[in-house]
Design a protein around this motif. Structure first.
Motif, PDB file in Angstrom:
ATOM      1  N   VAL A 140      -1.989  -5.794  -3.685  1.00 57.48           N
ATOM      2  CA  VAL A 140      -0.736  -5.712  -2.932  1.00 57.48           C
ATOM      3  C   VAL A 140      -0.200  -4.282  -2.971  1.00 57.48           C
ATOM      4  O   VAL A 140       0.241  -3.742  -1.955  1.00 57.48           O
ATOM      5  CB  VAL A 140       0.298  -6.722  -3.473  1.00 57.48           C
ATOM      6  N   GLN A 141      -0.254  -3.654  -4.142  1.00 59.64           N
ATOM      7  CA  GLN A 141       0.248  -2.286  -4.264  1.00 59.64           C
ATOM      8  C   GLN A 141      -0.570  -1.296  -3.417  1.00 59.64           C
ATOM      9  O   GLN A 141      -0.011  -0.402  -2.779  1.00 59.64           O
ATOM     10  CB  GLN A 141       0.249  -1.832  -5.732  1.00 59.64           C
ATOM     11  N   ARG A 142      -1.895  -1.485  -3.384  1.00 59.66           N
ATOM     12  CA  ARG A 142      -2.747  -0.616  -2.553  1.00 59.66           C
ATOM     13  C   ARG A 142      -2.418  -0.781  -1.075  1.00 59.66           C
ATOM     14  O   ARG A 142      -2.312   0.204  -0.342  1.00 59.66           O
ATOM     15  CB  ARG A 142      -4.231  -0.925  -2.792  1.00 59.66           C
ATOM     16  N   ARG A 143      -2.260  -2.034  -0.645  1.00 60.59           N
ATOM     17  CA  ARG A 143      -1.958  -2.282   0.772  1.00 60.59           C
ATOM     18  C   ARG A 143      -0.587  -1.731   1.147  1.00 60.59           C
ATOM     19  O   ARG A 143      -0.398  -1.179   2.223  1.00 60.59           O
ATOM     20  CB  ARG A 143      -2.030  -3.774   1.097  1.00 60.59           C
ATOM     21  N   ALA A 144       0.391  -1.863   0.254  1.00 63.24           N
ATOM     22  CA  ALA A 144       1.728  -1.329   0.509  1.00 63.24           C
ATOM     23  C   ALA A 144       1.676   0.192   0.599  1.00 63.24           C
ATOM     24  O   ALA A 144       2.315   0.801   1.463  1.00 63.24           O
ATOM     25  CB  ALA A 144       2.692  -1.766  -0.587  1.00 63.24           C
ATOM     26  N   SER A 145       0.897   0.807  -0.260  1.00 57.54           N
ATOM     27  CA  SER A 145       0.750   2.264  -0.229  1.00 57.54           C
ATOM     28  C   SER A 145       0.053   2.704   1.052  1.00 57.54           C
ATOM     29  O   SER A 145       0.472   3.673   1.694  1.00 57.54           O
ATOM     30  CB  SER A 145      -0.053   2.731  -1.451  1.00 57.54           C
ATOM     31  N   ASP A 146      -1.011   1.989   1.428  1.00 54.50           N
ATOM     32  CA  ASP A 146      -1.734   2.307   2.671  1.00 54.50           C
ATOM     33  C   ASP A 146      -0.818   2.195   3.879  1.00 54.50           C
ATOM     34  O   ASP A 146      -0.942   2.967   4.832  1.00 54.50           O
ATOM     35  CB  ASP A 146      -2.934   1.369   2.856  1.00 54.50           C
ATOM     36  N   ALA A 147       0.110   1.236   3.848  1.00 56.20           N
ATOM     37  CA  ALA A 147       1.050   1.025   4.956  1.00 56.20           C
ATOM     38  C   ALA A 147       2.251   1.971   4.869  1.00 56.20           C
ATOM     39  O   ALA A 147       3.110   1.955   5.740  1.00 56.20           O
ATOM     40  CB  ALA A 147       1.524  -0.421   4.971  1.00 56.20           C
ATOM     41  N   GLN A 148       2.291   2.766   3.813  1.00 53.69           N
ATOM     42  CA  GLN A 148       3.373   3.724   3.581  1.00 53.69           C
ATOM     43  C   GLN A 148       4.744   3.047   3.544  1.00 53.69           C
ATOM     44  O   GLN A 148       5.722   3.567   4.074  1.00 53.69           O
ATOM     45  CB  GLN A 148       3.339   4.841   4.620  1.00 53.69           C
ATOM     46  N   LEU A 149       4.792   1.883   2.886  1.00 51.93           N
ATOM     47  CA  LEU A 149       6.059   1.179   2.732  1.00 51.93           C
ATOM     48  C   LEU A 149       6.914   1.903   1.704  1.00 51.93           C
ATOM     49  O   LEU A 149       6.426   2.298   0.656  1.00 51.93           O
ATOM     50  CB  LEU A 149       5.831  -0.261   2.279  1.00 51.93           C
ATOM     51  N   GLU A 150       8.175   2.067   2.009  1.00 56.16           N
ATOM     52  CA  GLU A 150       9.080   2.731   1.077  1.00 56.16           C
ATOM     53  C   GLU A 150       9.703   1.739   0.103  1.00 56.16           C
ATOM     54  O   GLU A 150      10.123   2.115  -0.985  1.00 56.16           O
ATOM     55  CB  GLU A 150      10.175   3.472   1.848  1.00 56.16           C
ATOM     56  N   THR A 151       9.767   0.481   0.482  1.00 60.49           N
ATOM     57  CA  THR A 151      10.356  -0.563  -0.358  1.00 60.49           C
ATOM     58  C   THR A 151       9.305  -1.067  -1.336  1.00 60.49           C
ATOM     59  O   THR A 151       8.167  -1.331  -0.952  1.00 60.49           O
ATOM     60  CB  THR A 151      10.843  -1.734   0.520  1.00 60.49           C
ATOM     61  N   ALA A 152       9.711  -1.199  -2.595  1.00 64.68           N
ATOM     62  CA  ALA A 152       8.796  -1.747  -3.598  1.00 64.68           C
ATOM     63  C   ALA A 152       8.579  -3.231  -3.310  1.00 64.68           C
ATOM     64  O   ALA A 152       9.533  -3.962  -3.063  1.00 64.68           O
ATOM     65  CB  ALA A 152       9.373  -1.566  -4.989  1.00 64.68           C
ATOM     66  N   ILE A 153       7.319  -3.652  -3.297  1.00 67.68           N
ATOM     67  CA  ILE A 153       7.014  -5.058  -3.059  1.00 67.68           C
ATOM     68  C   ILE A 153       6.049  -5.558  -4.123  1.00 67.68           C
ATOM     69  O   ILE A 153       5.396  -4.774  -4.806  1.00 67.68           O
ATOM     70  CB  ILE A 153       6.432  -5.326  -1.655  1.00 67.68           C
ATOM     71  N   GLY A 154       5.983  -6.853  -4.243  1.00 74.03           N
ATOM     72  CA  GLY A 154       5.064  -7.495  -5.165  1.00 74.03           C
ATOM     73  C   GLY A 154       4.696  -8.854  -4.607  1.00 74.03           C
ATOM     74  O   GLY A 154       5.053  -9.203  -3.472  1.00 74.03           O
ATOM     75  N   CYS A 155       4.019  -9.641  -5.395  1.00 70.91           N
ATOM     76  CA  CYS A 155       3.566 -10.957  -4.948  1.00 70.91           C
ATOM     77  C   CYS A 155       4.738 -11.878  -4.619  1.00 70.91           C
ATOM     78  O   CYS A 155       4.666 -12.676  -3.687  1.00 70.91           O
ATOM     79  CB  CYS A 155       2.676 -11.586  -6.015  1.00 70.91           C
ATOM     80  N   HIS A 156       5.829 -11.749  -5.354  1.00 70.24           N
ATOM     81  CA  HIS A 156       6.989 -12.602  -5.091  1.00 70.24           C
ATOM     82  C   HIS A 156       7.662 -12.245  -3.767  1.00 70.24           C
ATOM     83  O   HIS A 156       8.381 -13.071  -3.203  1.00 70.24           O
ATOM     84  CB  HIS A 156       7.991 -12.537  -6.246  1.00 70.24           C
ATOM     85  N   THR A 157       7.410 -11.056  -3.260  1.00 76.38           N
ATOM     86  CA  THR A 157       7.932 -10.681  -1.943  1.00 76.38           C
ATOM     87  C   THR A 157       7.376 -11.624  -0.884  1.00 76.38           C
ATOM     88  O   THR A 157       8.107 -12.070   0.002  1.00 76.38           O
ATOM     89  CB  THR A 157       7.538  -9.228  -1.601  1.00 76.38           C
ATOM     90  N   PHE A 158       6.090 -11.941  -0.979  1.00 74.46           N
ATOM     91  CA  PHE A 158       5.459 -12.840  -0.018  1.00 74.46           C
ATOM     92  C   PHE A 158       5.986 -14.257  -0.169  1.00 74.46           C
ATOM     93  O   PHE A 158       6.181 -14.969   0.804  1.00 74.46           O
ATOM     94  CB  PHE A 158       3.944 -12.813  -0.177  1.00 74.46           C
ATOM     95  N   ARG A 159       6.225 -14.673  -1.414  1.00 79.83           N
ATOM     96  CA  ARG A 159       6.772 -16.009  -1.666  1.00 79.83           C
ATOM     97  C   ARG A 159       8.160 -16.098  -1.051  1.00 79.83           C
ATOM     98  O   ARG A 159       8.485 -17.072  -0.373  1.00 79.83           O
ATOM     99  CB  ARG A 159       6.823 -16.270  -3.164  1.00 79.83           C
ATOM    100  N   ALA A 160       8.984 -15.070  -1.262  1.00 80.56           N
ATOM    101  CA  ALA A 160      10.339 -15.058  -0.700  1.00 80.56           C
ATOM    102  C   ALA A 160      10.290 -15.037   0.826  1.00 80.56           C
ATOM    103  O   ALA A 160      11.060 -15.737   1.491  1.00 80.56           O
ATOM    104  CB  ALA A 160      11.122 -13.853  -1.220  1.00 80.56           C
TER     105      ALA A 160
END
Length: 109
Positions: free
Chosen positions: A41-61
């Motif tokens: 998840v962290q690699r994909r977020a970095s590749d997408a250049q997301l500025e917001t910190a995300i994790g697995c619970h982000t998808f659950r929410a």
């Protein structure tokens, strides 16, 4: 498509999310660990250049919020999430965040 590529379509006992074998693009027979999922998840977020910190619970929410936004019942969301208490499921409900964002957009700077 994934079931065919992973060669697990007929294997009802196989792990659905399986670990990769190094950088070979091949799947192991062992399950994907929680740590592996977090790093992915962290690699994909970095590749997408997301500025917001995300994790697995982000998808659950996101899933719970989307379900509730589309008319789903909290009790059903609770069962789908595997929560024993509806209050826990309510913690993942982000519908009120949309209200805050729309109100914030009224500020003219």
């Amino acid at each position: 498509m994934y079931l065919a590529a992973a060669r697990i379509r007929k294997d009802t006992k196989a792990w659905f999310f399986r670990a990769a074998i190094g950088w070979t693009a091949k799947l192991a027979s062992r399950p994907l660990s929680r740590t592996d999922v977090w790093y992915m998840v962290q690699r994909r977020a970095s590749d997408a250049q997301l500025e917001t910190a995300i994790g697995c619970h982000t998808f659950r929410a996101t899933g719970i919020t989307d379900y509730l936004t589309n008319g789903g019942a909290l009790e059903v969301a609770q069962r789908m999430a595997g929560h024993s208490n509806a209050k826990t499921t309510g913690l993942y409900d982000r519908r009120s965040d949309d209200i805050s964002l729309s109100e914030a957009e009224k500020i003219g700077i």
